[in-house]
Motif scaffolding. Structure first.
Motif, PDB file in Angstrom:
ATOM      1  N   PHE A  32      55.521  91.965 106.068  1.00  0.00           N
ATOM      2  CA  PHE A  32      55.551  90.505 105.752  1.00  0.00           C
ATOM      3  C   PHE A  32      56.897  90.324 104.941  1.00  0.00           C
ATOM      4  O   PHE A  32      57.323  91.282 104.092  1.00  0.00           O
ATOM      5  CB  PHE A  32      54.701  89.775 105.220  1.00  0.00           C
ATOM      6  N   GLY A  33      57.751  89.171 105.197  1.00  0.00           N
ATOM      7  CA  GLY A  33      58.701  88.833 104.201  1.00  0.00           C
ATOM      8  C   GLY A  33      58.342  88.681 102.757  1.00  0.00           C
ATOM      9  O   GLY A  33      57.451  88.046 102.532  1.00  0.00           O
ATOM     10  N   ASP A  34      58.973  89.295 101.766  1.00  0.00           N
ATOM     11  CA  ASP A  34      58.907  89.030 100.415  1.00  0.00           C
ATOM     12  C   ASP A  34      59.742  87.836 100.169  1.00  0.00           C
ATOM     13  O   ASP A  34      60.478  87.332 100.672  1.00  0.00           O
ATOM     14  CB  ASP A  34      58.982  90.236  99.639  1.00  0.00           C
ATOM     15  N   ALA A  35      59.762  87.705  98.473  1.00  0.00           N
ATOM     16  CA  ALA A  35      60.420  86.599  98.047  1.00  0.00           C
ATOM     17  C   ALA A  35      61.859  86.688  98.268  1.00  0.00           C
ATOM     18  O   ALA A  35      62.786  85.580  98.204  1.00  0.00           O
ATOM     19  CB  ALA A  35      60.146  86.315  96.229  1.00  0.00           C
ATOM     20  N   THR A  36      62.339  87.974  98.738  1.00  0.00           N
ATOM     21  CA  THR A  36      63.753  87.921  98.828  1.00  0.00           C
ATOM     22  C   THR A  36      64.151  88.195 100.207  1.00  0.00           C
ATOM     23  O   THR A  36      65.078  88.650 100.750  1.00  0.00           O
ATOM     24  CB  THR A  36      64.316  89.418  97.986  1.00  0.00           C
ATOM     25  N   LEU A  37      63.159  88.031 100.835  1.00  0.00           N
ATOM     26  CA  LEU A  37      63.109  87.758 102.363  1.00  0.00           C
ATOM     27  C   LEU A  37      63.269  89.285 103.023  1.00  0.00           C
ATOM     28  O   LEU A  37      63.703  89.443 104.110  1.00  0.00           O
ATOM     29  CB  LEU A  37      64.200  86.883 103.004  1.00  0.00           C
ATOM     30  N   ARG A  38      63.001  90.263 102.199  1.00  0.00           N
ATOM     31  CA  ARG A  38      62.880  91.735 102.785  1.00  0.00           C
ATOM     32  C   ARG A  38      61.490  91.849 103.646  1.00  0.00           C
ATOM     33  O   ARG A  38      60.549  91.298 103.233  1.00  0.00           O
ATOM     34  CB  ARG A  38      62.864  92.582 101.843  1.00  0.00           C
ATOM     35  N   CYS A  39      61.590  92.711 104.670  1.00  0.00           N
ATOM     36  CA  CYS A  39      60.478  92.939 105.314  1.00  0.00           C
ATOM     37  C   CYS A  39      59.650  93.994 104.794  1.00  0.00           C
ATOM     38  O   CYS A  39      60.213  95.158 104.953  1.00  0.00           O
ATOM     39  CB  CYS A  39      60.924  93.030 106.805  1.00  0.00           C
ATOM     40  N   VAL A  40      58.606  93.941 104.191  1.00  0.00           N
ATOM     41  CA  VAL A  40      57.999  95.099 103.488  1.00  0.00           C
ATOM     42  C   VAL A  40      56.537  95.163 103.720  1.00  0.00           C
ATOM     43  O   VAL A  40      55.771  93.964 104.236  1.00  0.00           O
ATOM     44  CB  VAL A  40      58.108  94.625 101.827  1.00  0.00           C
ATOM     45  N   PRO A  41      55.677  96.346 103.706  1.00  0.00           N
ATOM     46  CA  PRO A  41      54.510  96.357 103.917  1.00  0.00           C
ATOM     47  C   PRO A  41      53.516  95.635 102.779  1.00  0.00           C
ATOM     48  O   PRO A  41      53.956  95.779 101.707  1.00  0.00           O
ATOM     49  CB  PRO A  41      54.115  97.763 103.708  1.00  0.00           C
ATOM     50  N   GLN A  42      52.651  94.712 103.530  1.00  0.00           N
ATOM     51  CA  GLN A  42      51.832  93.946 102.403  1.00  0.00           C
ATOM     52  C   GLN A  42      50.341  94.135 102.795  1.00  0.00           C
ATOM     53  O   GLN A  42      49.528  93.932 102.034  1.00  0.00           O
ATOM     54  CB  GLN A  42      52.183  92.595 102.511  1.00  0.00           C
ATOM     55  N   ILE A  43      49.839  94.628 103.979  1.00  0.00           N
ATOM     56  CA  ILE A  43      48.722  95.072 104.175  1.00  0.00           C
ATOM     57  C   ILE A  43      48.747  96.344 104.706  1.00  0.00           C
ATOM     58  O   ILE A  43      49.385  96.753 105.959  1.00  0.00           O
ATOM     59  CB  ILE A  43      47.945  94.103 105.272  1.00  0.00           C
ATOM     60  N   TRP A  44      47.721  97.240 104.246  1.00  0.00           N
ATOM     61  CA  TRP A  44      47.791  98.631 104.525  1.00  0.00           C
ATOM     62  C   TRP A  44      46.246  99.123 105.171  1.00  0.00           C
ATOM     63  O   TRP A  44      45.271  98.348 104.823  1.00  0.00           O
ATOM     64  CB  TRP A  44      47.771  99.574 103.051  1.00  0.00           C
ATOM     65  N   GLY A  45      46.247  99.846 105.798  1.00  0.00           N
ATOM     66  CA  GLY A  45      44.927 100.704 106.322  1.00  0.00           C
ATOM     67  C   GLY A  45      44.559 101.946 105.506  1.00  0.00           C
ATOM     68  O   GLY A  45      45.116 101.923 104.486  1.00  0.00           O
ATOM     69  N   GLN A  46      43.431 102.276 105.752  1.00  0.00           N
ATOM     70  CA  GLN A  46      42.990 103.311 104.824  1.00  0.00           C
ATOM     71  C   GLN A  46      43.303 104.683 104.871  1.00  0.00           C
ATOM     72  O   GLN A  46      43.336 105.621 104.109  1.00  0.00           O
ATOM     73  CB  GLN A  46      41.510 103.110 104.784  1.00  0.00           C
ATOM     74  N   GLY A  47      44.177 104.893 106.046  1.00  0.00           N
ATOM     75  CA  GLY A  47      44.940 106.171 106.172  1.00  0.00           C
ATOM     76  C   GLY A  47      43.939 107.116 107.181  1.00  0.00           C
ATOM     77  O   GLY A  47      42.645 106.863 107.314  1.00  0.00           O
ATOM     78  N   THR A  48      44.793 108.030 107.843  1.00  0.00           N
ATOM     79  CA  THR A  48      44.109 108.712 108.945  1.00  0.00           C
ATOM     80  C   THR A  48      44.763 110.139 108.719  1.00  0.00           C
ATOM     81  O   THR A  48      45.859 110.199 108.465  1.00  0.00           O
ATOM     82  CB  THR A  48      43.936 108.502 110.282  1.00  0.00           C
ATOM     83  N   GLN A  49      44.022 111.338 108.559  1.00  0.00           N
ATOM     84  CA  GLN A  49      44.806 112.880 108.116  1.00  0.00           C
ATOM     85  C   GLN A  49      45.031 113.245 109.359  1.00  0.00           C
ATOM     86  O   GLN A  49      44.352 113.503 110.227  1.00  0.00           O
ATOM     87  CB  GLN A  49      43.698 113.462 107.242  1.00  0.00           C
TER      88      GLN A  49
END
Length: 121
Positions: free
Chosen positions: A99-116
């Motif tokens: 999602f876009g942050d305050a500076t309009l960069r596209c950054v990860p904001q929702i994460w999964g729990q991971g898979t090995q």
């Protein structure tokens, strides 16, 4: 609450293939894209591949020509096809919604729990 949950990890021999999957909800379409990240012990989490809302893809140099990111917007699933796996690809792989942050960069904001992902030589 929006959640992401990866699947498809496991153990494979070097040279083998795995496909990771990450189902997502309609809410994710309000973001700027999705991505796959990975982290191995003692290292920082790194971006492996991303796909923007218009379908533009990016890849880390280390996985170019071996990994393919794709997104099925009907099934609402993000995929990462990993071919010709190397021992250095072993890590926990995370799916993330961007999602876009305050500076309009596209950054990860929702994460999964991971898979090995484990790659044996």
């Amino acid at each position: 609450q929006v959640q992401l949950m990866e699947s498809g990890g496991g153990t494979v021999q070097a040279g083998g293939s795995l496909q990771l999957s990450c189902p997502f909800s309609q809410y994710i379409f309000s973001g700027c894209g999705m991505g796959w990240f990975r982290q191995s012990p003692g290292t920082e989490r790194e971006l492996v591949s991303s796909i923007s809302r218009d379908g533009t893809t990016t890849y880390a140099d280390s996985v170019k020509d071996r990994f393919t990111i794709s997104q099925d917007n009907v099934k609402k699933v993000l995929y990462l096809q990993m071919n010709s796996l190397k021992t250095e690809d072993a890590a926990v792989y995370y799916c993330a919604a961007l999602f876009g942050d305050a500076t309009l960069r596209c950054v990860p904001q929702i994460w999964g729990q991971g898979t090995q992902v484990t790659v044996s030589s």
